[in-house]
Design an enzyme around this catalytic site. Structure first.
Site, mmCIF file in Angstrom:
data_model
loop_
_atom_site.group_PDB
_atom_site.id
_atom_site.type_symbol
_atom_site.label_atom_id
_atom_site.label_comp_id
_atom_site.label_asym_id
_atom_site.label_seq_id
_atom_site.Cartn_x
_atom_site.Cartn_y
_atom_site.Cartn_z
ATOM 1 C CG ASN A 7 13.374 61.437 -41.906
ATOM 2 O OD1 ASN A 7 13.512 60.656 -40.974
ATOM 3 N ND2 ASN A 7 13.318 62.741 -41.739
ATOM 4 C CG HIS A 43 14.907 66.262 -37.745
ATOM 5 N ND1 HIS A 43 14.133 67.132 -38.476
ATOM 6 C CD2 HIS A 43 15.210 66.914 -36.604
ATOM 7 C CE1 HIS A 43 13.979 68.259 -37.796
ATOM 8 N NE2 HIS A 43 14.622 68.143 -36.648
ATOM 9 C CG HIS A 50 12.872 60.317 -34.015
ATOM 10 N ND1 HIS A 50 13.953 61.082 -34.337
ATOM 11 C CD2 HIS A 50 11.779 61.114 -34.134
ATOM 12 C CE1 HIS A 50 13.534 62.280 -34.654
ATOM 13 N NE2 HIS A 50 12.216 62.353 -34.534
ATOM 14 C CD GLU A 70 15.614 67.142 -42.738
ATOM 15 O OE1 GLU A 70 15.434 67.315 -43.937
ATOM 16 O OE2 GLU A 70 14.680 66.961 -41.929
ATOM 17 C CG HIS A 190 6.841 68.185 -42.989
ATOM 18 N ND1 HIS A 190 7.646 67.860 -41.920
ATOM 19 C CD2 HIS A 190 5.575 68.086 -42.524
ATOM 20 C CE1 HIS A 190 6.920 67.619 -40.859
ATOM 21 N NE2 HIS A 190 5.651 67.740 -41.201
ATOM 22 C CG HIS A 214 4.558 60.220 -40.979
ATOM 23 N ND1 HIS A 214 4.652 59.831 -39.658
ATOM 24 C CD2 HIS A 214 3.242 60.141 -41.296
ATOM 25 C CE1 HIS A 214 3.452 59.543 -39.196
ATOM 26 N NE2 HIS A 214 2.577 59.720 -40.176
HETATM 27 C C1 LIG Z 1 12.366 68.949 -41.478
HETATM 28 C C2 LIG Z 1 11.293 67.979 -41.653
HETATM 29 O O1 LIG Z 1 10.242 68.267 -42.182
HETATM 30 C C3 LIG Z 1 11.479 66.580 -41.199
HETATM 31 O O2 LIG Z 1 12.749 66.334 -40.728
HETATM 32 C C4 LIG Z 1 10.521 66.256 -40.146
HETATM 33 O O3 LIG Z 1 10.598 67.209 -39.150
HETATM 34 C C5 LIG Z 1 10.758 64.878 -39.619
HETATM 35 O O4 LIG Z 1 10.926 64.884 -38.264
HETATM 36 P P1 LIG Z 1 10.066 63.874 -37.355
HETATM 37 O O5 LIG Z 1 10.301 62.507 -37.930
HETATM 38 O O6 LIG Z 1 10.603 64.071 -35.995
HETATM 39 O O7 LIG Z 1 8.626 64.277 -37.510
HETATM 40 N N1 LIG Z 2 12.810 66.935 -44.578
HETATM 41 C C1 LIG Z 2 11.598 66.221 -44.537
HETATM 42 C C2 LIG Z 2 11.821 64.852 -44.057
HETATM 43 O O1 LIG Z 2 12.942 64.439 -43.844
HETATM 44 C C3 LIG Z 2 10.710 63.920 -43.879
HETATM 45 O O2 LIG Z 2 9.492 64.499 -43.540
HETATM 46 P P1 LIG Z 2 8.235 63.507 -43.457
HETATM 47 O O3 LIG Z 2 8.137 62.741 -44.773
HETATM 48 O O4 LIG Z 2 8.511 62.548 -42.323
HETATM 49 O O5 LIG Z 2 7.051 64.396 -43.229
#
Ligand SMILES: CC(=O)[C@@H](O)[C@H](O)COP(=O)(O)O
Ligand SMILES: NCC(=O)COP(=O)(O)O
EC number: 2.6.99.2
Length: 237
Positions: A7, A43, A50, A70, A190, A214
Site C-alpha cells: 500500500n 486507498h 495521500h 480500496e 491493517h 504503514h
Molecule cells: C483498508 C485499510 O485498512 C487500509 O487501506 C488503510 O485504511 C490504509 O489507509 P490509510 O493509509 O489512509 O491509513
Molecule cells: N488493506 C490494508 C492496507 O492496505 C494497509 O493497511 P496498513 O498496513 O497501512 O495499516
C-alpha cells in the site's frame, strides 16, 4: 502462495507534504514491483490527502502486478474504479473524515447496498473484496452479497498479538475457515508488520493476499525499500 500487495498511501503522504513530485509515487510503485511486491494497493480518500485520482490514472497502465483499489463506494469512487479497471476493488466502510480505516462493514445491515455495488464491479470484470471484521456472520453476509473475497481487518489482531498471540489469532482462524467453507478468497490487512505477519501466515496459510502500507513504509526508512520488501516476503513462507 500468499501475495504481498504494498500500500503506497504513505508515499503519497510524503509527496503531498511539499506539494511537488518527490517522491514520485508511480516510480515508487514500479520499484516496489521490481523489488518483489506481488501487487500495489491504493486507498484514495475523498480529500486526496495521500493518493490522488490522478495518481491512480497515471500508474494503472504502467503497473505489471496486481492493482488493488480500496475505498468507500461513493459515486466518485465507483466511477474511478470502473474507468481504471484494477484487478481488484476492496470496499471499505470509511467515513470521509476518518484518519484511517477503523472497522469492517456490517455486511448484514448493508446487504442490499453491497449487493448492488458488487454487482456493478462484477459485471465490469473486476474481482471484488469486502473489508470485514473477523466475525463469521459478517463473512457469511459478504458471501451473500456476492463478494469474491473478504479482507479481514487485522488491527485487533495486531493490537493483541504482542501480549496474547493465541488469543489474538483465534477469531481470525475461525473467520478464515468460514471464508474457505463458503468458497471466498481471503485477504487481510491493517497494522500488519514484521513482528506479527509470519504468525498470521503460519496459522492461516490459505490467505490469498495481505496488503501492507504503514509499517512497511516506516521500516523502509531504516532498511531501504528493497530489503524491506524482501523481509516482508520472507514472513510469507
Ligand atoms: C483498508 C485499510 O485498512 C487500509 O487501506 C488503510 O485504511 C490504509 O489507509 P490509510 O493509509 O489512509 O491509513
Ligand atoms: N488493506 C490494508 C492496507 O492496505 C494497509 O493497511 P496498513 O498496513 O497501512 O495499516
Amino acid at each position: 502462495m500468499t501475495k504481498l500487495s504494498v500500500n503506497i498511501n504513505k508515499v503519497a503522504t510524503i509527496r503531498n507534504a511539499r506539494g511537488g513530485d518527490t517522491p514520485n509515487v508511480t516510480k515508487v510503485a514500479l520499484d516496489c514491483e521490481s523489488f518483489g511486491a506481488d501487487g500495489i494497493t491504493v486507498h484514495p480518500r475523498p480529500d486526496e490527502r495521500h493518493i490522488r485520482r490522478a495518481d491512480v490514472y497515471e500508474m494503472r497502465p504502467l503497473l505489471r502486478t496486481e492493482f488493488n483499489i480500496e475505498g468507500y463506494p461513493s459515486p466518485e469512487f465507483i466511477e474511478l474504479v470502473l474507468q481504471v479497471k484494477p484487478h481488484q476493488v476492496t470496499l471499505v466502510p470509511d467515513e470521509p473524515s476518518q484518519i484511517t480505516s477503523n472497522a469492517g462493514w456490517d455486511t448484514k445491515r448493508n446487504l442490499e447496498f453491497l449487493t448492488e455495488v458488487l454487482d456493478l464491479f462484477a459485471k465490469a470484470g473486476i474481482r471484488t473484496s469486502v473489508f470485514v471484521a473477523a466475525d463469521n456472520e459478517m463473512v457469511e453476509y459478504a458471501a451473500k452479497a456476492g463478494a469474491d473475497r473478504v479482507e479481514l481487518y487485522t488491527e485487533p489482531y495486531a493490537t493483541l498479538f504482542p501480549k496474547e498471540p493465541e488469543l489474538a489469532i483465534a477469531p481470525f482462524i475461525e473467520a478464515a475457515k468460514t471464508a474457505r467453507r463458503l468458497g471466498l478468497g481471503l485477504n487481510a490487512g491493517h497494522d500488519l508488520n514484521l513482528q506479527n505477519l509470519n504468525y498470521l501466515y503460519k496459522n492461516i496459510p490459505w490467505l490469498d493476499e495481505v496488503s501492507i502500507g504503514h509499517a512497511l513504509i516506516s521500516d523502509a526508512l531504516y532498511l531501504g525499500l528493497e530489503k524491506t520488501i524482501r523481509a516482508y516476503k520472507d514472513c510469507l513462507r
